[in-house]
Design an enzyme around this catalytic site. Structure first.
Site, mmCIF file in Angstrom:
data_model
loop_
_atom_site.group_PDB
_atom_site.id
_atom_site.type_symbol
_atom_site.label_atom_id
_atom_site.label_comp_id
_atom_site.label_asym_id
_atom_site.label_seq_id
_atom_site.Cartn_x
_atom_site.Cartn_y
_atom_site.Cartn_z
ATOM 1 N N ASP A 1 64.264 14.507 39.074
ATOM 2 C CA ASP A 1 63.172 15.297 38.667
ATOM 3 C C ASP A 1 61.964 14.833 39.237
ATOM 4 O O ASP A 1 60.910 15.190 38.493
ATOM 5 C CB ASP A 1 63.065 15.753 37.097
ATOM 6 C CG ASP A 1 64.219 16.098 36.530
ATOM 7 O OD1 ASP A 1 65.124 16.879 37.024
ATOM 8 O OD2 ASP A 1 64.899 15.947 35.420
ATOM 9 N N GLU B 1 62.178 30.664 33.358
ATOM 10 C CA GLU B 1 62.993 30.180 34.531
ATOM 11 C C GLU B 1 63.612 31.182 35.440
ATOM 12 O O GLU B 1 63.424 30.992 36.678
ATOM 13 C CB GLU B 1 64.148 29.282 33.858
ATOM 14 C CG GLU B 1 63.360 27.942 33.499
ATOM 15 C CD GLU B 1 64.695 27.256 32.929
ATOM 16 O OE1 GLU B 1 65.588 26.907 33.598
ATOM 17 O OE2 GLU B 1 64.612 26.469 31.817
ATOM 18 N N MET C 1 74.358 18.989 36.160
ATOM 19 C CA MET C 1 74.221 17.721 35.248
ATOM 20 C C MET C 1 74.527 16.469 36.171
ATOM 21 O O MET C 1 74.713 15.400 35.592
ATOM 22 C CB MET C 1 75.003 17.707 34.073
ATOM 23 C CG MET C 1 74.628 18.820 33.145
ATOM 24 S SD MET C 1 72.562 19.038 32.943
ATOM 25 C CE MET C 1 72.709 17.644 31.493
ATOM 26 N N GLY D 1 74.856 28.896 33.074
ATOM 27 C CA GLY D 1 74.569 29.573 34.168
ATOM 28 C C GLY D 1 73.787 30.922 34.202
ATOM 29 O O GLY D 1 74.057 31.718 34.919
ATOM 30 N N SER D 2 72.785 30.683 33.144
ATOM 31 C CA SER D 2 71.912 31.906 33.095
ATOM 32 C C SER D 2 70.956 32.039 34.219
ATOM 33 O O SER D 2 70.729 33.276 34.723
ATOM 34 C CB SER D 2 70.987 32.052 31.808
ATOM 35 O OG SER D 2 70.330 30.880 31.753
ATOM 36 N N ASN D 3 70.748 30.863 34.994
ATOM 37 C CA ASN D 3 69.966 30.854 36.153
ATOM 38 C C ASN D 3 70.745 31.145 37.354
ATOM 39 O O ASN D 3 70.272 32.017 38.316
ATOM 40 C CB ASN D 3 69.499 29.364 36.225
ATOM 41 C CG ASN D 3 68.045 29.184 35.617
ATOM 42 O OD1 ASN D 3 67.053 29.879 36.051
ATOM 43 N ND2 ASN D 3 68.215 28.159 34.519
ATOM 44 N N ASN E 1 65.872 22.470 42.613
ATOM 45 C CA ASN E 1 66.256 22.520 41.179
ATOM 46 C C ASN E 1 65.044 22.991 40.328
ATOM 47 O O ASN E 1 63.985 23.071 40.802
ATOM 48 C CB ASN E 1 66.411 20.823 41.018
ATOM 49 C CG ASN E 1 66.825 20.759 39.594
ATOM 50 O OD1 ASN E 1 68.078 21.419 39.147
ATOM 51 N ND2 ASN E 1 66.408 19.671 38.825
ATOM 52 N N HIS F 1 63.908 22.745 36.516
ATOM 53 C CA HIS F 1 63.700 21.833 35.297
ATOM 54 C C HIS F 1 62.785 22.481 34.433
ATOM 55 O O HIS F 1 61.723 22.720 34.434
ATOM 56 C CB HIS F 1 63.245 20.419 35.702
ATOM 57 C CG HIS F 1 63.336 19.392 34.553
ATOM 58 N ND1 HIS F 1 64.116 18.869 34.213
ATOM 59 C CD2 HIS F 1 62.101 18.992 33.821
ATOM 60 C CE1 HIS F 1 63.922 17.910 33.254
ATOM 61 N NE2 HIS F 1 62.614 18.110 32.614
HETATM 62 C C1 GRF Z 1 67.852 25.274 32.398
HETATM 63 O O1 GRF Z 1 67.037 24.835 31.332
HETATM 64 C C2 GRF Z 1 67.413 24.451 33.626
HETATM 65 O O2 GRF Z 1 66.137 24.265 33.520
HETATM 66 C C3 GRF Z 1 67.912 23.002 33.435
HETATM 67 O O3 GRF Z 1 69.461 23.341 32.535
HETATM 68 C C4 GRF Z 1 69.264 24.654 32.048
HETATM 69 C C5 GRF Z 1 70.378 25.422 32.577
HETATM 70 O O4 GRF Z 1 70.508 26.483 31.977
HETATM 71 N N1 GRF Z 1 68.094 22.166 34.463
HETATM 72 P P1 GRF Z 1 71.682 27.759 32.590
HETATM 73 O O5 GRF Z 1 72.711 27.024 32.551
HETATM 74 O O6 GRF Z 1 70.981 28.323 33.811
HETATM 75 O O7 GRF Z 1 71.519 28.819 31.452
#
Ligand code: GRF
Length: 190
Positions: A149, A178, A94, A19-21, A111, A113
């Site tokens: 993708d 990202e 996922m 969940g870092s994004n 999304n 990627h």
């Molecule tokens: C990221 O590298 C994103 O590009 C991919 O899955 C990863 C998720 O990372 N789809 P996080 O859970 O947001 O840390």
């Protein structure tokens, strides 16, 4: 500037892991310049670490079991409807949605990627990139269609692969990008 005063778009973020994004999107959504308000976090995993960011920020969350995909999608559509969600950000989610689900939100699901799409779709991106001795990799924010993708690209950021790069160092370097690219891409399209 309309974005300062206009109503923010009700957004749901879907996660499966760290969940870092999600964390960076929550931070971005709190800025008055952001067009989105994150009203919901959905995870297909009970133990997704990223759920802690929903807790910390008091954002409602739902865990949806995808063992039966049709039922799961129906349940999600119902929840999104109740919460009046108009925009969806997938962030490390996922699961691949059915065409039927995607068609309910035309042009409203995006999304991120960790590769320079259209190269290296799917999983284990960094291993494949390094095996092929690529000089560059990066990340891409794209619209979601029913092929993995493959939707239209919104924004990309390139990073250089250095000598002795490892999966771990490359993944860290790309994740950092990202976190900047996802908000930029949202700003570009909303
Ligand atoms: C990221 O590298 C994103 O590009 C991919 O899955 C990863 C998720 O990372 N789809 P996080 O859970 O947001 O840390």
């Amino acid at each position: 500037m309309e974005k300062l005063t206009g109503k923010k778009i009700n957004t749901a973020v879907f996660i499966s892991g760290k969940g870092s994004n999600l964390k960076s999107l929550i931070k971005y959504s709190k800025s008055k310049y952001s067009p989105i308000k994150i009203k919901l976090v959905i995870s297909n995993k009970t133990n997704a670490k990223g759920l802690k960011y929903a807790n910390i920020n008091k954002i409602p969350k739902k865990i949806i079991n995808f063992k039966k995909k049709f039922q799961a999608e129906t349940r999600i559509l119902n929840i999104l409807n109740i919460k009046k969600i108009n925009f969806i950000c997938l962030a490390g989610f996922m699961i691949v949605f059915s065409k039927k689900f995607i068609n309910k939100f035309p042009g409203k699901i995006i999304n991120i990627h960790p590769s320079l799409l259209p190269k290296y779709k799917g999983l284990n991106t960094h291993i494949r990139v390094l095996k092929n001795n690529e000089k560059f990799s990066g990340c891409t924010v794209h619209y979601v269609n029913s092929n993995i993708d493959s939707g239209k690209i919104i924004l990309q950021k390139k990073v250089k692969i250095i000598k002795n790069e490892t999966v771990s160092s490359l993944s860290k370097k790309i994740l950092k990008e990202e976190h900047k690219l996802y908000p930029k891409a949202i700003n570009k399209i909303l």
